[in-house]
Design a protein around this motif. Sequence first.
Motif, PDB file in Angstrom:
ATOM      1  N   TRP A 170      -5.062  -7.526  -3.976  1.00  0.00           N
ATOM      2  CA  TRP A 170      -3.946  -7.993  -4.803  1.00  0.00           C
ATOM      3  C   TRP A 170      -3.081  -8.990  -4.027  1.00  0.00           C
ATOM      4  CZ3 TRP A 170       1.041  -6.667  -3.120  1.00  0.00           C
ATOM      5  CH2 TRP A 170       1.124  -5.610  -2.199  1.00  0.00           C
ATOM      6  N   ASP A 171      -2.409  -9.871  -4.785  1.00  0.00           N
ATOM      7  CA  ASP A 171      -1.583 -10.912  -4.173  1.00  0.00           C
ATOM      8  C   ASP A 171      -0.152 -10.816  -4.698  1.00  0.00           C
ATOM      9  OD1 ASP A 171      -1.681 -11.913  -6.746  1.00  0.00           O
ATOM     10  OD2 ASP A 171      -3.088 -13.530  -6.255  1.00  0.00           O
ATOM     11  N   SER A 193       6.124   5.829   1.205  1.00  0.00           N
ATOM     12  CA  SER A 193       4.889   5.143   1.573  1.00  0.00           C
ATOM     13  C   SER A 193       5.060   3.628   1.540  1.00  0.00           C
ATOM     14  CB  SER A 193       3.750   5.527   0.622  1.00  0.00           C
ATOM     15  OG  SER A 193       2.584   4.775   0.907  1.00  0.00           O
ATOM     16  N   HIS A 194       4.495   2.951   2.550  1.00  0.00           N
ATOM     17  CA  HIS A 194       4.355   1.496   2.531  1.00  0.00           C
ATOM     18  C   HIS A 194       2.876   1.132   2.536  1.00  0.00           C
ATOM     19  CE1 HIS A 194       8.569   0.699   2.929  1.00  0.00           C
ATOM     20  NE2 HIS A 194       8.658   1.262   4.112  1.00  0.00           N
ATOM     21  N   ASN A 195       2.053   2.035   2.065  1.00  0.00           N
ATOM     22  CA  ASN A 195       0.613   1.814   2.095  1.00  0.00           C
ATOM     23  C   ASN A 195       0.215   0.879   0.949  1.00  0.00           C
ATOM     24  OD1 ASN A 195      -2.176   1.916   2.040  1.00  0.00           O
ATOM     25  ND2 ASN A 195      -2.286   4.119   2.428  1.00  0.00           N
ATOM     26  N   PRO A 196      -0.340  -0.323   1.272  1.00  0.00           N
ATOM     27  CA  PRO A 196      -0.703  -1.262   0.200  1.00  0.00           C
ATOM     28  C   PRO A 196      -1.825  -0.772  -0.695  1.00  0.00           C
ATOM     29  CG  PRO A 196      -1.457  -2.049   2.344  1.00  0.00           C
ATOM     30  CD  PRO A 196      -0.582  -0.858   2.613  1.00  0.00           C
ATOM     31  N   GLU A 197      -2.499   0.309  -0.306  1.00  0.00           N
ATOM     32  CA  GLU A 197      -3.500   0.896  -1.197  1.00  0.00           C
ATOM     33  C   GLU A 197      -2.857   1.786  -2.248  1.00  0.00           C
ATOM     34  OE1 GLU A 197      -6.018   2.847   1.678  1.00  0.00           O
ATOM     35  OE2 GLU A 197      -7.507   1.228   1.536  1.00  0.00           O
ATOM     36  N   GLU A 198      -1.609   2.183  -2.009  1.00  0.00           N
ATOM     37  CA  GLU A 198      -0.923   3.097  -2.921  1.00  0.00           C
ATOM     38  C   GLU A 198       0.140   2.408  -3.761  1.00  0.00           C
ATOM     39  OE1 GLU A 198       0.679   6.133  -0.469  1.00  0.00           O
ATOM     40  OE2 GLU A 198      -1.274   6.908   0.185  1.00  0.00           O
ATOM     41  N   ILE A 199       0.764   1.352  -3.204  1.00  0.00           N
ATOM     42  CA  ILE A 199       1.862   0.697  -3.908  1.00  0.00           C
ATOM     43  C   ILE A 199       1.839  -0.795  -3.624  1.00  0.00           C
ATOM     44  CG2 ILE A 199       3.488   1.142  -2.003  1.00  0.00           C
ATOM     45  CD1 ILE A 199       5.644   1.517  -4.211  1.00  0.00           C
ATOM     46  N   ARG A 200       2.084  -1.587  -4.643  1.00  0.00           N
ATOM     47  CA  ARG A 200       1.983  -3.039  -4.505  1.00  0.00           C
ATOM     48  C   ARG A 200       3.372  -3.664  -4.463  1.00  0.00           C
ATOM     49  NH1 ARG A 200      -2.869  -4.375  -8.890  1.00  0.00           N
ATOM     50  NH2 ARG A 200      -4.544  -3.309  -7.750  1.00  0.00           N
ATOM     51  N   THR A 201       3.975  -3.677  -3.324  1.00  0.00           N
ATOM     52  CA  THR A 201       5.298  -4.258  -3.145  1.00  0.00           C
ATOM     53  C   THR A 201       5.257  -5.300  -2.030  1.00  0.00           C
ATOM     54  OG1 THR A 201       5.942  -2.567  -1.547  1.00  0.00           O
ATOM     55  CG2 THR A 201       6.448  -2.140  -3.868  1.00  0.00           C
TER      56      THR A 201
END
Length: 256
Positions: free
Chosen positions: A80-81, A93-101
Amino acid sequence: MVKFNNSKHLGEGVASKHSPRLGFTLAEVLITLGIIGVVAAMTIPTLITNTNSAKFRAQFKKTLSTLNQAVRSNVANYGWDFSLMSGTSNLLSHNPEEIRTFESMMYGSLAGATIEEFASETMKEYEKNGRDSFISYTDGDWGSAFVAKLSDGSTLTMPLGPAEGFCTLTLGESISAKLSSDERFLNCCLVYIDVNGINGPNKEVQCSDGVQTKPEPDKPCVVKNNDITDIFPVIVYDSTVEPMTNAAKYVLSSSK
């Protein structure tokens, strides 16, 4: 009767009277120091300005490249971009697999980056160091801005978290047209690059001559060395990062 021949000594005395003088008088030393002081006073401020402007320009280009690399890495690793970012945060969480921020993208893709989800303390530091000079293009709450601190000392600040789909351009659409037609694009997709963190001058770069605001090719902007400062607004969309103002665009494209 003994006669003494003083001709040798007299000759030495005469010769010493006409020999070259060694050293300088006090007046000569003072005049020389005065000239050096005047030249230094005239040139040192210019040298310092040129050094700082070159440092700010180089760091801006480096940080912009780093941010572009981060989104490309995020696309490659997590799929994702910027166009798929969400304004919804997750304190756990700051995990990009869990949340797209924005912060999860920075956390997952930038080595050595630290994330401040609610950056009120950083904003207070900016206020103490001259944040009054910011030009804020949004109505965002700076007390809860997202801040990513990079390992080289620069910071990336996003005033608002975007809703999914806001940070994108249609094929052939220009930045200036998008900024003019879609207020959400500006409010949600703006990032401030501060090339030296909370250290001063904490001023957004301005045009020395020309129009400061949105990047419009028909309104030229020139930024002189003594007007290159440490804060640069950029727009993020899809998998791209670009300067948001004419001034930032000029600094990026200029070499000196």
